[in-house]
Design an enzyme around this catalytic site. Structure first.
Site, mmCIF file in Angstrom:
data_model
loop_
_atom_site.group_PDB
_atom_site.id
_atom_site.type_symbol
_atom_site.label_atom_id
_atom_site.label_comp_id
_atom_site.label_asym_id
_atom_site.label_seq_id
_atom_site.Cartn_x
_atom_site.Cartn_y
_atom_site.Cartn_z
ATOM 1 N N ARG A 18 0.932 -1.178 -0.038
ATOM 2 C CA ARG A 18 -0.114 -0.076 0.010
ATOM 3 C C ARG A 18 1.061 1.294 0.058
ATOM 4 O O ARG A 18 0.563 2.091 -0.616
ATOM 5 C CB ARG A 18 -0.991 -0.114 1.173
ATOM 6 C CG ARG A 18 -2.295 -0.868 0.839
ATOM 7 C CD ARG A 18 -2.914 -1.034 2.020
ATOM 8 N NE ARG A 18 -2.247 -1.608 3.180
ATOM 9 C CZ ARG A 18 -2.626 -1.976 4.343
ATOM 10 N NH1 ARG A 18 -3.990 -1.428 4.693
ATOM 11 N NH2 ARG A 18 -2.001 -2.073 5.512
ATOM 12 N N ASN A 36 -6.852 -3.041 1.731
ATOM 13 C CA ASN A 36 -6.761 -4.581 1.365
ATOM 14 C C ASN A 36 -8.207 -5.279 1.386
ATOM 15 O O ASN A 36 -8.913 -4.409 2.266
ATOM 16 C CB ASN A 36 -5.984 -4.780 2.795
ATOM 17 C CG ASN A 36 -4.594 -4.806 2.651
ATOM 18 O OD1 ASN A 36 -3.959 -4.620 1.598
ATOM 19 N ND2 ASN A 36 -3.915 -4.911 3.716
#
Ligand SMILES: [Zn+2]
Ligand SMILES: [Zn+2]
Length: 747
Positions: A18, A36
Site C-alpha cells: 500500500r 486491502n
C-alpha cells in the site's frame, strides 16, 4: 479525466504494497484510495488518462520484490472527484483469499540498523519491517493485522506507532513492528529454566557457545540447538542429547567470507544462500568442521543468519555454529517454552517472550545444474501456494508416511504444509492433525474429498478413511509413485502423457509389493507401469531397510542361491549366528518382502563397497555412495527382459562390481560407474517407450551426481523434467495426491 478500479489478487499484503501504491499515486498527482480486501487489494484512482497509464505501468514494473500478482484487472468507473489519495481500512467481510507470507530473512536495511550504534534498534533482536521478518510463524488468523498475530501482546510505543502510521515509512503497517522500548525481549535461562540474565543475555549466550556448551535458542519457527561446529566434543554431546547418531547437522556461518573457507561456492549457491527464504543449502565440503558433524558425507548443510537474533549472535561469534532443530530424534521441532526446558537437555536457553504460533523448520535446498531443488520445504517457502491452471475442488491430501506434508486445495491454489516429519511417533501424528486443522481454519476450507496413499496400513490412510466416513466425503486412494510423477508434472506444467521415472526407497505398488524403481506412463488420472527392476527380497522387512548388508545378501542370494553364504562379501559382514538365522528366514520364507527399490540398490552398493552396513537415517546409504562417486564415463552392464513390462536385471551390474573390487579398482570409480549405469538404464527405457518427455521424481533424484548426468546425457534426445517448487522426495507426495484426487473427483 478518468477513474479506474484495479483489482489485484496474489501476494500483496504485509509487504509494503500500500505504501508503494500510495507513493506512485501521489507522485503522479492521482486521487483515490487503496485498501486491502480478502482477495488482495482494491485500488481506485482518478486523473488524466496518460497518468493513469503511467500508474498501471509502474504498478506492474516497480512492484515490491515480495509482491506476486496472480490476478490483475482494471475497469473504468465513474468519477468521484476525491481530494487526495488515501489508504483506507481493510475490509472485514468477504471470502478469504489473502495470502499469508512466509517468514522472510532480515533485509539489508534492517541489518544496517541493528549494527548502527546511533539507531534506536541497535542490536535489537526483533527488528523487522514490511520487507522482512516473521509472518507465518506468528499469524493466528486473517486478515493479517497485528491483533491477529502473536505480536498482539506488545503495545507499540509512540515512535513505533508513528512509523506504523506513516505511509512513507518502511514500517508502515509492518504488523510485527517493534523496538527495544516496546517489543519482545530476550532472557537467558539455566538448564532448569531459571532466568540468569536479561541485559547481557546475548553476550553470555555467545560465551556459552564459545565454551563448548549447548545453547537452546528460541528461534523463528521453533527452538534450535546450537554448538560450536568446530568443537568435536560439543558436537558429540549434542548428538547425545538429541539422540541422533549420524544424521548430518546444519551449520550457520556468520557470513559468506567465513563460509567460503569451508565449502565450494558458485554464484548460484550464493544466490540461494542470500535469498529472502535463506534456506539451508547443501554445499560441497572443502575444509572439515568437527568430525561427527556429518560423517561420510561430502556435503555441508550451510545457512546464513536470517533473523536479527541470529545476526547479532553470529556477529559476536565469528565462527560456524551447528544450528539444528530443537527436538529429540525424529520428533517435531519444539515451539513451547515449557516443553523446551523439560525436553531439550541443553546447558542454557536463550529465549524470548514472543510466542511462536506454529512450528516451521529451516528449509533445505540443493543445487543441481544451476537449478534449486527443495529437499525440505518449510521456512521461507511455506505457506505460499502452488498456482495451477485448472480450478480445483477443495481437497485434503494427507501425504506420505515419511517426510510427511499435507496439501489442501482451493480454487486454483494448492497450499502445501510445512515439513511435518516421519509418521512413526505419536508426537508427529499429533502435529499432523494439528496442521490439518490449522490450514483448514486459516484458509477457511471445507474439503469435499480426501486423498491418501494406497497403502492399507499407513496411519495416514486410516486417518483419511475415518474422516471420510465421519463427514461423508469422497475418499480417493492414490499410488505413491503415481503421486511422485504427478507432482513433478505439475511442477513443470505438463498435463500430457509422460514417461515418469519414480525412484525412491519404498512405496506401495499395484501388486502389493514395495516399489521404488519404476517407469510409469502417466497422466493426471492414471498410470501404467512400463518397466521396473528385477525384484529382490527385504530380508526381515523394516530391518533390511536399516541394514544395507541384508540388501547385499538378498542380491547375492538372487545371483548365487545358497552359495552366497560362502562368499567373503557375506561372511565378513555377519556373525555365524546371524547367518544361521538369515538362512532359516530365506529357506522358510519368513519375513521376506519383495521390492524393486533403487534406493535399496544404492544400499547394496554401500554395503559391497564397505561404506556402511547399518544405517542411522533414511537415505544414508545412497548419500554415502554419492559422496564418494568420482567422475568417469565408464559404466556397468545390465539386461532387459520383456514380460508384461520390461524387467531391468541388475545381475551383470553386481557381477562387474565384484570383479572391479577384486581388481582393486578405486571405490570412487565404482560408485561413479554405478551412477552412470542408472543413467544408461533411464536412456534405454526412454528409447523403448518412444516418449520424449521424461519426468524424474522420488528421493533418489536428490542425488545431484545422478540427476546432473541424466539431464546432461539424455537431455540431447529427450526433454528431461526435474522438480522446481515441490520436493522430489516424499514431501511432494501430498501435492501429487491433490492433483490426481481432483481429476478423479471431477470424472
Ligand atoms: Zn527489514
Ligand atoms: Zn517501539
Amino acid at each position: 479525466m478518468k477513474r479506474i478500479r484495479i483489482k489485484i489478487k496474489g501476494c500483496v499484503q504485509g509487504i509494503g504494497f500500500r505504501p508503494f501504491v500510495y507513493r506512485i499515486a501521489t507522485q503522479l498527482g492521482l486521487k483515490g484510495f487503496i485498501k486491502n480486501t480478502f482477495e488482495g487489494v482494491l485500488i481506485e484512482v482518478e486523473g488524466k488518462e496518460y497518468l493513469l497509464d503511467e500508474f498501471i505501468k509502474k504498478l506492474k514494473r516497480d512492484k515490491p520484490y515480495l509482491a506476486i500478482y496472480h490476478f490483475f484487472e482494471f475497469s473504468e468507473i465513474s468519477l468521484k472527484y476525491n481530494k487526495e489519495f488515501k489508504i483506507i481500512k481493510s475490509e472485514k467481510k468477504g471470502e478469504r483469499e489473502s495470502f499469508i507470507l512466509p517468514d522472510i530473512a532480515t533485509c539489508k536495511l534492517c541489518i544496517e540498523e541493528i549494527f548502527n550504534k546511533n539507531n534506536k534498534r541497535y542490536l535489537y533482536p526483533f527488528t523487522n519491517c514490511t520487507f522482512c521478518g516473521p509472518r507465518f510463524s506468528i499469524i493466528e488468523d486473517l486478515p493479517y493485522d497485528r491483533n491477529n498475530t502473536t505480536m498482539k501482546l506488545f503495545k507499540m510505543c509512540e515512535s513505533c506507532r508513528e512509523e506504523y502510521n506513516n505511509p512513507m515509512d518502511r514500517r508502515f503497517h509492518a504488523q510485527p513492528n517493534a523496538c527495544p522500548n516496546c517489543g519482545p525481549k530476550i532472557y537467558l535461562l539455566d538448564s532448569k529454566g531459571k532466568i540468569i540474565s536479561k541485559k547481557d543475555a546475548l553476550e553470555r549466550a555467545a560465551t556459552i557457545i564459545r565454551d563448548g556448551k549447548i545453547l537452546a535458542l528460541k528461534g523463528l519457527g521453533g527452538y534450535q540447538l546450537l554448538v560450536d561446529a568446530r568443537n568435536e566434543n560439543a558436537v558429540i554431546n549434542l548428538r547425545k542429547i538429541k539422540k541422533r547418531k549420524e544424521k548430518p547437522f546444519a551449520v550457520m556461518f556468520p557470513d559468506l567470507e567465513i563460509l567460503k573457507k569451508y565449502v565450494i561456492l558458485g554464484d548460484f549457491e550464493i544466490k540461494l544462500l542470500e535469498s529472502i527464504e535463506s534456506p539451508i543449502v547443501l554445499l560441497r565440503k572443502k575444509k572439515s568442521l568437527a568430525k561427527s558433524l556429518a560423517p561420510g558425507n561430502s556435503y555441508i548443510g550451510a545457512m546464513l543468519p536470517y533473523t536479527p537474533l541470529h545476526h547479532i549472535l553470529m556477529y559476536k561469534l565469528q565462527f560456524p555454529v551447528v544450528c539444528t532443530s530443537g527436538n529429540i530424534s525424529d520428533e517435531p521441532i519444539i515451539i513451547e517454552d515449557k516443553q523446551a526446558i523439560s525436553t531439550l537437555k541443553a546447558d542454557y536457553f536463550l529465549v524470548h517472550n514472543r510466542p511462536i504460533k506454529r512450528p516451521v523448520d529451516d528449509s533445505v535446498v540443493g543445487a543441481i545444474v544451476n537449478k534449486k531443488i527443495i529437499i525440505r520445504r518449510a521456512r521461507g517457502y511455506v505457506p505460499l501456494p502452488i498456482i495451477v491452471e485448472q480450478e480445483l475442488p477443495n481437497i485434503l491430501a494427507v501425504g506420505a508416511h515419511l517426510k510427511n506434508t499435507v496439501s489442501i486445495s482451493k480454487n486454483n491454489k494448492i497450499f502445501i504444509s510445512q515439513h511435518i516429519g516421519d509418521m512413526n511417533t505419536w508426537e508427529t501424528f499429533k502435529l499432523f492433525k494439528k496442521i490439518i486443522r490449522d490450514f483448514k481454519n486459516i484458509y477457511k476450507i471445507k474439503p469435499e474429498g480426501i486423498v491418501c496413499d494406497a497403502h492399507p496400513e499407513y496411519i495416514t490412510t486410516k486417518f483419511a478413511e475415518n474422516i471420510a466416513t465421519k463427514n461423508n466425503l469422497s475418499l480417493i486412494k492414490v499410488y505413491h509413485h503415481h503421486a511422485h510423477i504427478t507432482s513433478c508434472m505439475l511442477d513443470n506444467n505438463l498435463s500430457c502423457k509422460v514417461l515418469g521415472v519414480a525412484w525412491d526407497g519404498a512405496g506401495y505398488g499395484l501388486d502389493k509389493t514395495i516399489w521404488g524403481g519404476e517407469f510409469l506412463l502417466s497422466n493426471y488420472e492414471n498410470f501404467s507401469r512400463v518397466a521396473s527392476f528385477r525384484p529382490f527380497y527385504l530380508i526381515g522387512g523394516e530391518r533390511a531397510i536399516r541394514e544395507p548388508r541384508r540388501i547385499l545378501l538378498s542380491i547375492l542370494y538372487e545371483i548365487y542361491g545358497e552359495n552366497c553364504f560362502e562368499l567373503n562379501f557375506i561372511k565378513n559382514k555377519f556373525s555365524k549366528k546371524e547367518i544361521n538365522i538369515l538362512k532359516k528366514m530365506i529357506g522358510k520364507d519368513i519375513m521376506l518382502f519383495k521390492t524393486s527399490s533403487v534406493g535399496r540398490l544404492f544400499d547394496a552398493v554401500a554395503s559391497i563397497l564397505n561404506l556402511k552396513q547399518k544405517l542411522n537415517f533414511e537415505g544414508q546409504g545412497a548419500i554415502m555412495v554419492e559422496s564418494i562417486a568420482e567422475n568417469t564415463s565408464d559404466s556397468y552392464s545390465f539386461k532387459l527382459r520383456k514380460s508384461d513390462i520390461w524387467i531391468i536385471n541388475w545381475e551383470p551390474l553386481f557381477l562387474e562390481i565384484i570383479d572391479d573390487i577384486k581388481h582393486k579398482i578405486n571405490l570412487g570409480i565404482i560408485a561413479g560407474k554405478f551412477h552412470n549405469t542408472l543413467v544408461k538404464i533411464i536412456g534405454e527405457i526412454a528409447r523403448k517407450s518412444k516418449i520424449k518427455k521424461i519426468v524424474l521424481s522420488g528421493g533418489v533424484f536428490q542425488n545431484s551426481y545422478l540427476t546432473r548426468k541424466v539431464v546432461s546425457f539424455l537431455g540431447k534426445n529427450f526433454e528431461i523434467y526435474i522438480h522446481d517448487k515441490i520436493p522430489p522426495n516424499d514431501a511432494g507426495i501430498s501435492v501429487g495426491q491433490v492433483i490426481i484426487g481432483a481429476n478423479k473427483l471431477c470424472v
